[in-house]
Design a protein around this motif. Structure first.
Motif, PDB file in Angstrom:
ATOM      1  N   SER A  43       0.886  -1.178  -0.493  1.00  0.00           N
ATOM      2  CA  SER A  43       0.000   0.383  -0.256  1.00  0.00           C
ATOM      3  C   SER A  43       0.474   0.930  -0.064  1.00  0.00           C
ATOM      4  O   SER A  43       0.775   2.291  -0.446  1.00  0.00           O
ATOM      5  N   ARG A  44       1.897   1.080   0.468  1.00  0.00           N
ATOM      6  CA  ARG A  44       3.291   2.208   0.088  1.00  0.00           C
ATOM      7  C   ARG A  44       3.380   2.308  -1.015  1.00  0.00           C
ATOM      8  O   ARG A  44       4.238   3.021  -0.899  1.00  0.00           O
ATOM      9  N   CYS A  45       3.596   1.122  -1.080  1.00  0.00           N
ATOM     10  CA  CYS A  45       4.097   1.575  -2.829  1.00  0.00           C
ATOM     11  C   CYS A  45       3.718   2.379  -3.433  1.00  0.00           C
ATOM     12  O   CYS A  45       2.292   2.361  -4.056  1.00  0.00           O
ATOM     13  N   GLU A  46       4.272   3.331  -4.757  1.00  0.00           N
ATOM     14  CA  GLU A  46       3.836   4.038  -5.922  1.00  0.00           C
ATOM     15  C   GLU A  46       3.544   3.382  -7.307  1.00  0.00           C
ATOM     16  O   GLU A  46       4.525   2.875  -7.350  1.00  0.00           O
ATOM     17  N   GLY A  47       2.475   2.629  -7.141  1.00  0.00           N
ATOM     18  CA  GLY A  47       2.458   1.923  -8.648  1.00  0.00           C
ATOM     19  C   GLY A  47       2.584   0.525  -8.650  1.00  0.00           C
ATOM     20  O   GLY A  47       2.464  -0.028  -7.653  1.00  0.00           O
ATOM     21  N   LEU A  48       2.983  -0.238  -8.950  1.00  0.00           N
ATOM     22  CA  LEU A  48       3.460  -1.824  -9.465  1.00  0.00           C
ATOM     23  C   LEU A  48       4.471  -2.287  -9.161  1.00  0.00           C
ATOM     24  O   LEU A  48       5.914  -1.234  -8.869  1.00  0.00           O
ATOM     25  N   ILE A  49       5.161  -3.802  -8.403  1.00  0.00           N
ATOM     26  CA  ILE A  49       5.886  -3.251  -7.538  1.00  0.00           C
ATOM     27  C   ILE A  49       6.119  -5.093  -8.450  1.00  0.00           C
ATOM     28  O   ILE A  49       5.560  -5.866  -8.100  1.00  0.00           O
ATOM     29  N   THR A  50       7.609  -5.391  -8.040  1.00  0.00           N
ATOM     30  CA  THR A  50       8.352  -6.937  -8.958  1.00  0.00           C
ATOM     31  C   THR A  50       8.192  -7.600  -7.089  1.00  0.00           C
ATOM     32  O   THR A  50       8.133  -7.318  -6.186  1.00  0.00           O
TER      33      THR A  50
END
Length: 151
Positions: A43-50
């Protein structure tokens, strides 16, 4: 026992108890520490993450993360998406079903913080935060050195 040893032991104990307190409160939601901390990180990441980036952020190995993501996906809280550039790389996204769960996690975290820290003096908290950030920076510096030492 010297002051530094006492501090280190107390810091570890407080960290474990804090996590346990939140775990106890979230048990009714079917969330373990690994699951709720993963959802919070996403939820704290901006956008998608691998998956690889997420594993690094959480400090876990790939196979551990795969099992964790399998469980969250089964609950409908995350989805994995293939990338067009490299079909082996999977991006992780929260689903709309994760939002009420995240709201509950954040509510419980706020309540625990208030229960534990509510009556502490602001200047004491600021001093403690300064010390913890200094320790964290030293740990990051030493981790970076030991990681690069073998390369």
């Amino acid at each position: 026992m010297d002051l530094r040893e006492s501090f280190a032991r107390e810091l570890g104990w407080v960290s474990r108890r804090w996590r346990t307190r939140i775990n106890e409160r979230l048990a009714g939601c079917g969330l373990t520490f690994a699951r709720w901390s993963t959802l919070l990180q996403l939820s704290r990441c901006e956008g998608l993450i691998t998956q690889t980036e997420l594993a690094a952020l959480l400090g876990v190995e790939g196979p551990t993360l795969v099992r964790l993501l399998d469980a969250l996906e089964k609950k409908g809280l995350i989805e994995r998406r293939l990338t067009m550039d490299d079909r082996r790389v999977k991006l992780i996204a929260l689903t709309p079903a994760a939002q009420p769960v995240l709201e509950r996690i954040n509510q419980i975290a706020r309540e625990v913080r208030e229960d534990i820290l509510g009556d502490l003096d602001t200047s004491d908290l600021e001093a403690c935060l300064t010390v913890l950030r200094h320790i964290g920076a030293r740990l990051e510096g030493s981790l970076g050195k030991s990681r690069n030492a073998g390369h």
